[in-house]
Design an enzyme around this catalytic site. Structure first.
Site, short mmCIF file in Angstrom:
data_model
loop_
_atom_site.label_atom_id
_atom_site.label_comp_id
_atom_site.label_asym_id
_atom_site.label_seq_id
_atom_site.Cartn_x
_atom_site.Cartn_y
_atom_site.Cartn_z
N SER A 128 1.25 67.59 70.76
CA SER A 128 1.33 66.62 69.66
C SER A 128 2.61 65.82 69.73
O SER A 128 3.65 66.33 70.16
CB SER A 128 1.28 67.37 68.31
OG SER A 128 1.61 66.52 67.24
N TYR A 153 4.55 74.46 62.50
CA TYR A 153 3.43 73.93 63.29
C TYR A 153 3.96 73.15 64.49
O TYR A 153 3.58 73.42 65.63
CB TYR A 153 2.54 73.02 62.42
CG TYR A 153 1.70 72.09 63.27
CD1 TYR A 153 2.07 70.77 63.46
CD2 TYR A 153 0.59 72.57 63.93
CE1 TYR A 153 1.34 69.94 64.29
CE2 TYR A 153 -0.15 71.74 64.76
CZ TYR A 153 0.23 70.43 64.93
OH TYR A 153 -0.49 69.61 65.76
N LYS A 157 3.99 73.80 68.94
CA LYS A 157 3.63 72.86 70.02
C LYS A 157 4.76 72.80 71.06
O LYS A 157 4.53 72.82 72.26
CB LYS A 157 3.34 71.47 69.45
CG LYS A 157 2.11 71.40 68.57
CD LYS A 157 0.84 71.80 69.31
CE LYS A 157 -0.41 71.63 68.46
NZ LYS A 157 -1.63 72.09 69.14
C1 WQD Z 1 0.31 59.29 58.40
C2 WQD Z 1 1.01 58.32 57.45
C3 WQD Z 1 2.03 59.36 55.54
C4 WQD Z 1 -1.63 60.70 53.64
C5 WQD Z 1 0.47 64.55 61.14
C6 WQD Z 1 1.06 65.67 61.95
C7 WQD Z 1 0.77 65.44 63.41
C8 WQD Z 1 -0.71 65.26 63.61
C9 WQD Z 1 -1.21 64.08 62.79
C10 WQD Z 1 -1.82 67.33 64.11
C11 WQD Z 1 2.34 58.87 56.95
C12 WQD Z 1 0.91 58.42 55.13
C13 WQD Z 1 -0.74 60.14 54.54
C14 WQD Z 1 -1.77 60.13 52.33
C15 WQD Z 1 -0.13 58.48 52.91
N1 WQD Z 1 -1.42 66.41 63.24
N2 WQD Z 1 -0.02 59.04 54.17
N3 WQD Z 1 -1.01 59.03 52.03
O1 WQD Z 1 2.14 62.90 59.15
O2 WQD Z 1 1.90 61.05 60.89
O3 WQD Z 1 1.12 63.36 61.45
O4 WQD Z 1 -0.91 64.41 61.42
O5 WQD Z 1 -1.68 67.35 65.29
O6 WQD Z 1 1.21 66.54 64.16
O7 WQD Z 1 2.46 65.65 61.79
O8 WQD Z 1 -0.14 61.99 59.80
O9 WQD Z 1 -2.06 61.19 58.48
O10 WQD Z 1 -0.51 62.91 57.44
O11 WQD Z 1 0.27 60.55 57.73
O12 WQD Z 1 0.55 57.49 52.61
O13 WQD Z 1 -2.55 60.61 51.47
O14 WQD Z 1 0.20 58.13 56.31
O15 WQD Z 1 3.13 59.20 54.68
O16 WQD Z 1 3.25 57.80 56.86
P1 WQD Z 1 1.37 62.28 60.26
P2 WQD Z 1 -0.68 61.72 58.32
#
Ligand code: WQD
Length: 342
Positions: A128, A153, A157
């Site tokens: 990741s 988590y 990785k």
């Molecule tokens: C993306 C953006 C949030 C939800 C994570 C893990 C990574 C991988 C992918 C597993 C951010 C914003 C999110 C919401 C929002 N997972 N957001 N409202 O955090 O980039 O990565 O998931 O492998 O390892 O770290 O992904 O989709 O949670 O967030 O505004 O309800 O969307 O702040 O900027 P992230 P995400």
């Protein structure tokens, strides 16, 4: 069947696993799928069978249980393993670090032990982009230094990559590729398989589609005061079908013995940063709907921006993300509507 064209998929009932299963079958591989179904659903295999027209070889196995996992290595000849099986909720890992370290590392160590015991050469590891942490220089390349993980988590990785690196160095007949996924999103265009988050989705796109479906009342955008063009975070959103095809490209490389080292790492993304607000607006436009959302405070642990330099995968794997954000978000919505019979 030639064992070189046979592959074991651990966690193959999951979101990325099931999409990879489709693309492996399309590419002519014979796949043995194992999963303990702790965070996935057998229905995903029914969707895969409908898409491919093939019966899936499935065994309910917990990769943490080396005795039952050994029976799979005894029963089936395969040269390669793609290891997806892992817990993946960042927030949950902070509350339950022992569950994450024992499950994510224990399962991978079991896979590697049995590969060595049965002399199976090729392993692809589902890594990741989280290993890059809050990188200063963007886009990140595979040579960008990894940063201390922000969650157990993410740490699993980082540690698993190092375990694989050291095993490939030590054991003559072991070859490994780590694929660092950026933000996987979307669903198969058929609408027959897709993301199935349990409970309230942590990730952006499933929260969006559930809000559009009326399951969630309103999407919260976690902050619009970041130092980015529109104030919301930037991410590299990679279509799950493109991501699945990257696994086939990596496996083909191993089978052809084209690797330039015994252990290789590739960024798997689009190379294009997209903001949260841009993604929301694209979702509304391509699906002709209005999404209820509000701007709220930042989510702890979020980084302002992260996207990939994908030139190494483009050149060495001959792989490029082909689907555009509109197609991806249409497919995501189609899947959600099918799931909810909308
Ligand atoms: C993306 C953006 C949030 C939800 C994570 C893990 C990574 C991988 C992918 C597993 C951010 C914003 C999110 C919401 C929002 N997972 N957001 N409202 O955090 O980039 O990565 O998931 O492998 O390892 O770290 O992904 O989709 O949670 O967030 O505004 O309800 O969307 O702040 O900027 P992230 P995400």
């Amino acid at each position: 069947m030639d064992p070189r064209k046979r592959v074991l998929l651990s966690g193959g009932c999951g979101y990325i696993g099931s999409h990879t299963l489709v693309e492996l079958i399309n590419a002519g591989y014979e796949v043995i799928t194992i999963d303990n179904l702790s965070n996935s659903d057998l229905n995903s295999l029914k969707g895969v069978e409908k898409i491919t027209g093939k019966n899936i070889i499935f065994e309910k196995i917990d990769t943490c249980d080396i005795t039952s996992l050994r029976k799979i290595f005894e029963k089936y000849e395969f040269d390669s393993v793609i290891h997806f099986a892992a817990f993946k909720a960042v927030g949950e890992s902070v509350e339950k670090p022992l569950d994450y370290y024992s499950n994510n590392l224990g399962s991978f160590i079991n896979i590697l032990k049995l590969m060595k015991e049965f002399n199976r050469p090729n392993v692809i590891f589902s890594s990741s982009a989280t290993v890059y942490g809050n990188a200063n220089d963007l886009p990140v390349t595979e040579a960008t230094p990894r940063q201390p993980a922000e969650s157990p988590y993410g740490n699993t990785k980082t540690i698993a990559e190092d375990i694989l690196r050291d095993c490939c160095k030590a054991y003559k007949n072991l070859f490994g590729i780590a694929l660092r996924y950026f933000n996987p999103i979307g669903a198969h265009p058929s609408g027959l398989i897709g993301e199935l988050p349990k409970g309230v989705p942590n990730n952006l796109v499933p929260y969006i589609t559930q809000t559009a479906a009326g399951i969630r009342e309103c999407l919260s955008v976690f902050g619009n005061d970041y130092d980015t063009p529109d104030g919301s975070c930037l991410r590299d959103f990679i279509d799950v079908v493109d991501l699945a095809k990257a696994h086939v490209a990596a496996l083909d490389r191993m089978i052809r013995k084209d690797m330039k080292a015994k252990y290789e790492i590739f960024n798997i993304g689009t190379g294009r940063p997209v903001s949260v607000l841009e993604l929301i607006k694209t979702f509304e436009k391509v699906n002709d709907l209005k999404l209820p959302y509000k701007i709220t405070g930042r989510r702890p642990g979020d980084i302002p921006a992260l996207w990939a330099d994908v030139s190494l995968a483009n050149i060495e794997l001959g792989w490029t993300a082909g689907r555009n954000l509109s197609e991806t978000l249409q497919a995501a919505w189609k899947w959600e509507k099918n799931l909810r019979n909308i």
